[in-house]
Design a protein around this motif. Sequence first.
Motif, PDB file in Angstrom:
ATOM      1  N   SER A  83      14.817 -12.717  -2.473  1.00  0.00           N
ATOM      2  CA  SER A  83      15.133 -11.369  -2.947  1.00  0.00           C
ATOM      3  C   SER A  83      16.542 -11.270  -3.506  1.00  0.00           C
ATOM      4  O   SER A  83      16.830 -10.385  -4.320  1.00  0.00           O
ATOM      5  CB  SER A  83      14.970 -10.354  -1.801  1.00  0.00           C
ATOM      6  OG  SER A  83      13.624 -10.241  -1.427  1.00  0.00           O
ATOM      7  N   VAL A  97      21.124  -4.456  -3.465  1.00  0.00           N
ATOM      8  CA  VAL A  97      19.865  -4.827  -4.098  1.00  0.00           C
ATOM      9  C   VAL A  97      18.816  -3.760  -3.814  1.00  0.00           C
ATOM     10  O   VAL A  97      18.713  -3.245  -2.699  1.00  0.00           O
ATOM     11  CB  VAL A  97      19.380  -6.212  -3.607  1.00  0.00           C
ATOM     12  CG1 VAL A  97      19.188  -6.232  -2.099  1.00  0.00           C
ATOM     13  CG2 VAL A  97      18.105  -6.635  -4.320  1.00  0.00           C
ATOM     14  N   ILE A  99      14.907  -3.282  -3.515  1.00  0.00           N
ATOM     15  CA  ILE A  99      13.756  -4.158  -3.274  1.00  0.00           C
ATOM     16  C   ILE A  99      12.490  -3.315  -3.125  1.00  0.00           C
ATOM     17  O   ILE A  99      12.461  -2.363  -2.337  1.00  0.00           O
ATOM     18  CB  ILE A  99      13.951  -5.015  -2.017  1.00  0.00           C
ATOM     19  CG1 ILE A  99      15.217  -5.855  -2.125  1.00  0.00           C
ATOM     20  CG2 ILE A  99      12.747  -5.916  -1.791  1.00  0.00           C
ATOM     21  CD1 ILE A  99      15.500  -6.716  -0.911  1.00  0.00           C
ATOM     22  N   GLU A 103       8.119  -6.720  -2.141  1.00  0.00           N
ATOM     23  CA  GLU A 103       9.128  -7.711  -2.513  1.00  0.00           C
ATOM     24  C   GLU A 103       8.799  -8.470  -3.804  1.00  0.00           C
ATOM     25  O   GLU A 103       9.363  -9.535  -4.063  1.00  0.00           O
ATOM     26  CB  GLU A 103       9.392  -8.692  -1.353  1.00  0.00           C
ATOM     27  CG  GLU A 103       9.909  -7.983  -0.114  1.00  0.00           C
ATOM     28  CD  GLU A 103      10.264  -8.901   1.037  1.00  0.00           C
ATOM     29  OE1 GLU A 103      10.617 -10.068   0.782  1.00  0.00           O
ATOM     30  OE2 GLU A 103      10.192  -8.446   2.198  1.00  0.00           O
ATOM     31  N   SER A 106      12.953  -7.197  -7.232  1.00  0.00           N
ATOM     32  CA  SER A 106      14.271  -6.944  -6.663  1.00  0.00           C
ATOM     33  C   SER A 106      15.254  -6.775  -7.813  1.00  0.00           C
ATOM     34  O   SER A 106      15.174  -7.478  -8.827  1.00  0.00           O
ATOM     35  CB  SER A 106      14.714  -8.067  -5.723  1.00  0.00           C
ATOM     36  OG  SER A 106      14.803  -9.302  -6.408  1.00  0.00           O
TER      37      SER A 106
END
Length: 344
Positions: A83, A97, A99, A103, A106
């Motif tokens: 990620s 980040v 996400i 997943e 990202s």
Amino acid sequence: MNKWYDSSETDENIVISSRIRLARNIKKYPFSQKLSEEQALKLIEEVKASIKNANTYFGDSFDFININEKSNAEKYSLLENHSISHDLMDKDKPAGVLIKDDETISIMINEEDHIRIQTVFPGYNIEKAWDIADKIDNLIEENIDYAFDENYGYLTSCITNVGTGMRASFMIHIPLIEMFGHVENLSQAISKFGMTLRGIYGEGSEPLGGIYQISNQVTLGKSEKEIIEALKNVTNQIIEQEKELGNSLLKERKTELEDRVFRSYGILSNCRKISSKEAMKLLSDLRFGIITGMLNLKNKDINIYSIMMNIQPGNLIKYMNKSGNPDERDIQRASYIRERLGNA
């Protein structure tokens, strides 16, 4: 919500996953190396708003993670899940980040570039990864002006990313090419086609369990479609080389290979303490056995690649809910593997 790495597609062929990464910078801000802390914070809020406040069906499915607030183990867990990057882990300025819950997407903010859009899908799904990355890119650009030059394309911190700003890659499992010592020759050969072979976590990382990333090196002067087609052509040749080695060995040394696969299965099913490196080697044997049909674990709710990810130090600490020392992790790793293989 199931994660992309829990999909059975990750264990069905030599290609484990497909990834697209787009590097982008915002026109009104200096590059990340020159950002002030105040600018970095404002930039984060703008990118978050472009996704979270967008009039789309998936805006609410993203969570923002402030990297500066995470422990080293938590950062490593994000890295091990693909990620985030090593560069984002090491940031001392405000960075984070976004996400998506499964997943597959990202969006790294204030890494080497202001924005790194990444899409990852299980198996041989590079076109799907590109389609989603392109949609996310367009969504952000509706609210943010990118640094773009009509002659050169997207402007990036590193000159090798100027142009499309795209890195397309496959994660591949090539244990036989590795076993026969062909990796270095392969790496030299594909470099002539603008491709590079890296470790399991990309640039600067080591391969684990015969797993490598193959990606394009050149972005300037090529379209996204050309980059993807070149990557597919080179990867298909590698797949054929790995399959030819497998077919040859199965004809000449089948019993030896079966013995290796089932010994690995026996060790993993019964071990009480095991290092990450040894476990990856043995799990690589199991994955090879599944792909070649020697080992049948279908309908057993067992995903070898998912196990590979979850036994890495960061994820294992997360699973244990405590840091522990290396010996404790080796014991817990063995316990986790036994538990996952117990249904077989």
